[in-house]
Design an enzyme around this catalytic site. Sequence first.
Site, PDB file in Angstrom:
ATOM      1  N   ASN A  11       0.866  -1.181   0.000  1.00 54.35           N
ATOM      2  CA  ASN A  11       0.000   0.000   0.000  1.00 54.35           C
ATOM      3  C   ASN A  11       0.903   1.232   0.000  1.00 54.35           C
ATOM      4  O   ASN A  11       1.486   1.573   1.021  1.00 54.35           O
ATOM      5  CB  ASN A  11      -0.890  -0.037   1.257  1.00 54.35           C
ATOM      6  CG  ASN A  11      -1.729   1.218   1.407  1.00 54.35           C
ATOM      7  OD1 ASN A  11      -1.813   2.036   0.498  1.00 54.35           O
ATOM      8  ND2 ASN A  11      -2.356   1.367   2.575  1.00 54.35           N
ATOM      9  N   LYS A  13       0.087   4.243  -0.323  1.00 57.09           N
ATOM     10  CA  LYS A  13      -0.563   5.449   0.232  1.00 57.09           C
ATOM     11  C   LYS A  13      -0.303   6.631  -0.709  1.00 57.09           C
ATOM     12  O   LYS A  13      -0.212   6.430  -1.918  1.00 57.09           O
ATOM     13  CB  LYS A  13      -0.087   5.697   1.665  1.00 57.09           C
ATOM     14  CG  LYS A  13      -0.240   4.437   2.528  1.00 57.09           C
ATOM     15  CD  LYS A  13      -0.092   4.660   3.988  1.00 57.09           C
ATOM     16  CE  LYS A  13      -0.239   3.313   4.709  1.00 57.09           C
ATOM     17  NZ  LYS A  13      -0.193   3.436   6.153  1.00 57.09           N
ATOM     18  N   HIS A 101      -9.621   1.074   5.071  1.00 52.09           N
ATOM     19  CA  HIS A 101      -8.303   1.271   5.688  1.00 52.09           C
ATOM     20  C   HIS A 101      -8.466   2.233   6.867  1.00 52.09           C
ATOM     21  O   HIS A 101      -9.258   3.175   6.807  1.00 52.09           O
ATOM     22  CB  HIS A 101      -7.322   1.841   4.670  1.00 52.09           C
ATOM     23  CG  HIS A 101      -5.927   1.890   5.202  1.00 52.09           C
ATOM     24  ND1 HIS A 101      -5.490   2.904   6.021  1.00 52.09           N
ATOM     25  CD2 HIS A 101      -4.894   1.022   5.081  1.00 52.09           C
ATOM     26  CE1 HIS A 101      -4.239   2.655   6.376  1.00 52.09           C
ATOM     27  NE2 HIS A 101      -3.855   1.523   5.819  1.00 52.09           N
ATOM     28  N   GLU A 103      -6.868   4.678   7.872  1.00 46.28           N
ATOM     29  CA  GLU A 103      -6.724   6.116   7.562  1.00 46.28           C
ATOM     30  C   GLU A 103      -7.990   6.665   6.912  1.00 46.28           C
ATOM     31  O   GLU A 103      -8.355   7.817   7.116  1.00 46.28           O
ATOM     32  CB  GLU A 103      -5.487   6.331   6.669  1.00 46.28           C
ATOM     33  CG  GLU A 103      -4.211   6.187   7.477  1.00 46.28           C
ATOM     34  CD  GLU A 103      -3.031   5.606   6.709  1.00 46.28           C
ATOM     35  OE1 GLU A 103      -3.013   5.670   5.468  1.00 46.28           O
ATOM     36  OE2 GLU A 103      -2.110   5.075   7.378  1.00 46.28           O
ATOM     37  N   GLU A 171      -5.417  -5.009  10.570  1.00 44.16           N
ATOM     38  CA  GLU A 171      -4.378  -4.006  10.773  1.00 44.16           C
ATOM     39  C   GLU A 171      -4.635  -3.254  12.073  1.00 44.16           C
ATOM     40  O   GLU A 171      -5.404  -2.281  12.081  1.00 44.16           O
ATOM     41  CB  GLU A 171      -4.381  -2.998   9.623  1.00 44.16           C
ATOM     42  CG  GLU A 171      -4.130  -3.599   8.263  1.00 44.16           C
ATOM     43  CD  GLU A 171      -3.602  -2.550   7.292  1.00 44.16           C
ATOM     44  OE1 GLU A 171      -2.462  -2.693   6.856  1.00 44.16           O
ATOM     45  OE2 GLU A 171      -4.325  -1.579   7.002  1.00 44.16           O
ATOM     46  N   GLY A 177       2.293   2.279  10.727  1.00 42.22           N
ATOM     47  CA  GLY A 177       3.226   3.393  10.592  1.00 42.22           C
ATOM     48  C   GLY A 177       3.952   3.758  11.878  1.00 42.22           C
ATOM     49  O   GLY A 177       4.582   4.814  11.964  1.00 42.22           O
ATOM     50  N   SER A 217       3.298  -2.076  10.344  1.00 41.43           N
ATOM     51  CA  SER A 217       4.758  -2.135  10.546  1.00 41.43           C
ATOM     52  C   SER A 217       5.362  -3.491  10.189  1.00 41.43           C
ATOM     53  O   SER A 217       6.308  -3.947  10.832  1.00 41.43           O
ATOM     54  CB  SER A 217       5.121  -1.721  11.973  1.00 41.43           C
ATOM     55  OG  SER A 217       4.724  -0.383  12.199  1.00 41.43           O
TER      56      SER A 217
END
Length: 254
Positions: A11, A13, A101, A103, A171, A177, A217
């Site tokens: 991904n 992003k 996701h 985010e 996730e 991240g 991560s």
Amino acid sequence: MEIRKRIAAGNWKMNLSVSAAHELFQAIAEAYDTLRLDEQRQVILAPPFVYLEQLSKWAEEYPFLHLCAQNCHQEDKGAFTGEISAPMLTALGVEYVLVGHSERRSLFHESHNLLSLKVDAVLRNGLIPIFCCGEPLAVRERNEHFNLIQQQLEDSLWHLSALDKILIAYEPVWAIGTGKTATPEQAQEMHAFIRKLVAARYGQQVAEGLTILYGGSCNASNASSLFSQPDVDGGLVGGASLKAQEFIPIIQSL
Ligand code: PGA
């Protein structure tokens, strides 16, 4: 009936210039023959929308390199300035779409209900949703992570009469991240829980065929221990998918 796959998904992003994207793709393409990919062992790349068309051309010669969009709109067309629809993605040769996701959930306020409409739009257009779920740190600390994941699946997926055309990515938000990966045991525990929920709702065969990716991560040094867990079928990788020297070993750990 779907057969469970091993997948390394990158991904990207909102990262990489056109030339950096090309360089990264070239490095993966050069390693392609050594990666021993096949129907059961695949790579998925999720670049920003604007690179999808170019990437689908570059990827033509590599049958087990698939493309994924990071998002799409829930309607097939209309007056939605700035949005991209699922039929547009299908036309470009995209095969997967990330839905939910963390985010998108937190920064763009995507609700469970909206996510269920997006899942429908993706499926209606012959694409495969990679449905993301995961709990924030505070929820895990309260020991409510199993309840939350169950809720996320029920609210956005359980309206479907079949679940054989879906991938799930677990996730944990605290691992995305942050450099703080779930331990292989934590990942396994949640993946097994998800598979059990799917078995209860859609039957054992569907649950066994379901591909469940871990994200948060994931990198070249922890991928093998995560992917060696019986219910972890690969990874959805953010930061480490931007560097060929990280992502290629992750693919090799499948
Ligand atoms: P990360 O991101 O690998 O950079 O933690 C994973 C993701 O957001 O899919």
